[in-house]
Design a protein around this motif. Sequence first.
Motif, PDB file in Angstrom:
ATOM      1  N   PRO A 154      41.727  14.410  -9.100  1.00  0.00           N
ATOM      2  CA  PRO A 154      40.833  15.373  -9.746  1.00  0.00           C
ATOM      3  C   PRO A 154      41.617  16.565 -10.301  1.00  0.00           C
ATOM      4  O   PRO A 154      42.714  16.852  -9.852  1.00  0.00           O
ATOM      5  CB  PRO A 154      39.923  15.824  -8.601  1.00  0.00           C
ATOM      6  N   LYS A 155      41.032  17.203 -11.276  1.00  0.00           N
ATOM      7  CA  LYS A 155      41.647  18.394 -11.874  1.00  0.00           C
ATOM      8  C   LYS A 155      40.875  19.601 -11.341  1.00  0.00           C
ATOM      9  O   LYS A 155      39.666  19.712 -11.573  1.00  0.00           O
ATOM     10  CB  LYS A 155      41.513  18.289 -13.392  1.00  0.00           C
ATOM     11  N   THR A 156      41.544  20.444 -10.574  1.00  0.00           N
ATOM     12  CA  THR A 156      40.858  21.562  -9.926  1.00  0.00           C
ATOM     13  C   THR A 156      40.946  22.831 -10.766  1.00  0.00           C
ATOM     14  O   THR A 156      42.024  23.208 -11.216  1.00  0.00           O
ATOM     15  CB  THR A 156      41.484  21.823  -8.537  1.00  0.00           C
ATOM     16  N   ILE A 157      39.794  23.461 -10.962  1.00  0.00           N
ATOM     17  CA  ILE A 157      39.739  24.690 -11.764  1.00  0.00           C
ATOM     18  C   ILE A 157      39.015  25.763 -10.957  1.00  0.00           C
ATOM     19  O   ILE A 157      37.925  25.519 -10.417  1.00  0.00           O
ATOM     20  CB  ILE A 157      38.939  24.440 -13.073  1.00  0.00           C
TER      21      ILE A 157
ATOM     22  N   ARG B  61      36.186   8.070  -6.332  1.00  0.00           N
ATOM     23  CA  ARG B  61      36.229   6.919  -5.429  1.00  0.00           C
ATOM     24  C   ARG B  61      36.479   5.675  -6.267  1.00  0.00           C
ATOM     25  O   ARG B  61      36.485   5.742  -7.479  1.00  0.00           O
ATOM     26  CB  ARG B  61      34.929   6.827  -4.642  1.00  0.00           C
ATOM     27  N   LEU B  62      36.653   4.550  -5.590  1.00  0.00           N
ATOM     28  CA  LEU B  62      36.908   3.303  -6.317  1.00  0.00           C
ATOM     29  C   LEU B  62      35.854   3.125  -7.400  1.00  0.00           C
ATOM     30  O   LEU B  62      34.668   3.296  -7.139  1.00  0.00           O
ATOM     31  CB  LEU B  62      36.829   2.113  -5.354  1.00  0.00           C
ATOM     32  N   GLY B  63      36.295   2.766  -8.585  1.00  0.00           N
ATOM     33  CA  GLY B  63      35.334   2.584  -9.658  1.00  0.00           C
ATOM     34  C   GLY B  63      35.325   3.775 -10.606  1.00  0.00           C
ATOM     35  O   GLY B  63      34.809   3.689 -11.703  1.00  0.00           O
ATOM     36  N   GLN B  64      35.894   4.896 -10.176  1.00  0.00           N
ATOM     37  CA  GLN B  64      35.974   6.057 -11.069  1.00  0.00           C
ATOM     38  C   GLN B  64      37.181   5.869 -11.969  1.00  0.00           C
ATOM     39  O   GLN B  64      38.299   5.735 -11.489  1.00  0.00           O
ATOM     40  CB  GLN B  64      36.127   7.350 -10.259  1.00  0.00           C
ATOM     41  N   THR B  65      36.942   5.855 -13.274  1.00  0.00           N
ATOM     42  CA  THR B  65      38.066   5.598 -14.183  1.00  0.00           C
ATOM     43  C   THR B  65      38.563   6.875 -14.840  1.00  0.00           C
ATOM     44  O   THR B  65      39.661   6.923 -15.373  1.00  0.00           O
ATOM     45  CB  THR B  65      37.629   4.603 -15.273  1.00  0.00           C
ATOM     46  N   ASP B  66      37.725   7.924 -14.823  1.00  0.00           N
ATOM     47  CA  ASP B  66      38.102   9.154 -15.513  1.00  0.00           C
ATOM     48  C   ASP B  66      38.596  10.199 -14.529  1.00  0.00           C
ATOM     49  O   ASP B  66      38.291  10.159 -13.356  1.00  0.00           O
ATOM     50  CB  ASP B  66      36.887   9.726 -16.250  1.00  0.00           C
ATOM     51  N   GLU B  67      39.326  11.173 -15.078  1.00  0.00           N
ATOM     52  CA  GLU B  67      39.753  12.302 -14.260  1.00  0.00           C
ATOM     53  C   GLU B  67      38.510  13.161 -13.996  1.00  0.00           C
ATOM     54  O   GLU B  67      37.818  13.564 -14.928  1.00  0.00           O
ATOM     55  CB  GLU B  67      40.792  13.112 -15.032  1.00  0.00           C
ATOM     56  N   VAL B  68      38.223  13.401 -12.732  1.00  0.00           N
ATOM     57  CA  VAL B  68      37.060  14.222 -12.393  1.00  0.00           C
ATOM     58  C   VAL B  68      37.474  15.688 -12.368  1.00  0.00           C
ATOM     59  O   VAL B  68      38.543  16.033 -11.876  1.00  0.00           O
ATOM     60  CB  VAL B  68      36.485  13.806 -11.011  1.00  0.00           C
TER      61      VAL B  68
END
Length: 436
Positions: free
Chosen positions: A220-223, A386-393
């Motif tokens: 994940p990208k934390t902001i 989680r598994l199945g997530q393809t994009d950067e959250v």
Amino acid sequence: GMVTLLKHQIKASDDIVARDGVALLWGEPGVGKTFIACDVARRLRAQSILVVCPAIVKEQWKSEIGRFTDSPGLALVVSGTSAERKKRIGVAVYTIVNYEQLEDVVETKRSWDMIILDESHYCNNPASKRYKYLLKLKAPYRIAASGTPFPNALWECYAIMSWVKPNVLGKSFWSFKQDHCIVNPYFHGITGLRNEPLLRRIIAPLIVRVESTVLDVPKPKTIYRWTELSPQESTVYKQLKDELRLEVDGEEVITITNIIAKLVRLRQAADCAELLCGKLIPCAKYTELVNVLSSDKKTIVFSEFSTVATWLHDRFPQSLLITGATPMGERAAIVETFKHDDGVRLLFGTSAMAHGLNLQEAKRIVHFNLPWNHARISQRLARAVRLGQTDEVEEVYILAVNTIDHMMLNLIEKKKKLGDKFTKSELLLLLRQSLC
């Protein structure tokens, strides 16, 4: 089946089979604990399997068992009146019930080959009714699964480990407390552990850790979005600080409950002072949230307080809300709407959403305020990452400068260690610092 297990899932399945189908399966949300448990059931040829999980994830279990076994009909979700429920329990290979239905299961007196407890920390209190029912359920194969098995402290392991392997921690909670715990004689509360390494050695052979480092999920990208309270909010916040300072100075004996109650008021004043002072005033965090949401992504907004989550939900048309007050029966439908309706981009809620839900459709998690410990932050984030997530959250924190938010962030960073609970002195220090 349709599901091909990944390397780390096969290893976990091997480990549980090697332990004769008896284990606490410990893994971050999203590592595939459902598939691992189903694989163990298949390998041990279990014919009658009871799955106990929070109501909100029953349908999810059914669909994942269907995917794993390639036959959706093998699993039955138990619902209806008590009489109807009892007729359905044990009819299919997999029976899926929620914790509140354990009494019905016990009353049917069915025998099971395997029992799977999902989110097993729901049964960490040895005095609770659900735990007493659980003890009456016996099966040769027993799997407890959780991402945070002992969320507050290691001594919480007593109940669940004693179900996984009876008597492993002594004959009773009382004897466990005598052998392993430091107890405050005045209120019989456990304040710590004696000989913690020994306790870890006793339970380690029963625990199968699934390492999530192998998850092929983008990080994940934390902001951090820092905002300044509006002038009106600052006035309310300062006034509250002054009141609390007088209260704290005047109290001879201050209890943990009391400290937390005071901290909660400060935290709410930083979130949305309007709710505390009862008149309409500009809310800085709300304005910041509107800015964050100007880039369009499916977003889950977490708040520690249901009042704040509800207040926010009221301000966004077509948004959804799940709090502890949302009836269990409605939660699954709300989740489905969020997942599949393109017009719905926003889901608000409290930690009632933070367990067991698969929400890979979300591309952004917003923390409108901070939870008390790091495990809770991981639980929130794990809804989407989680598994199945393809994009950067995107993980966005909305925090107010010159408020208690600063100190909480520091404290949480310091306490990242597993299940580290805040001591009374730390909380008191936090309160004192926040009032300076």
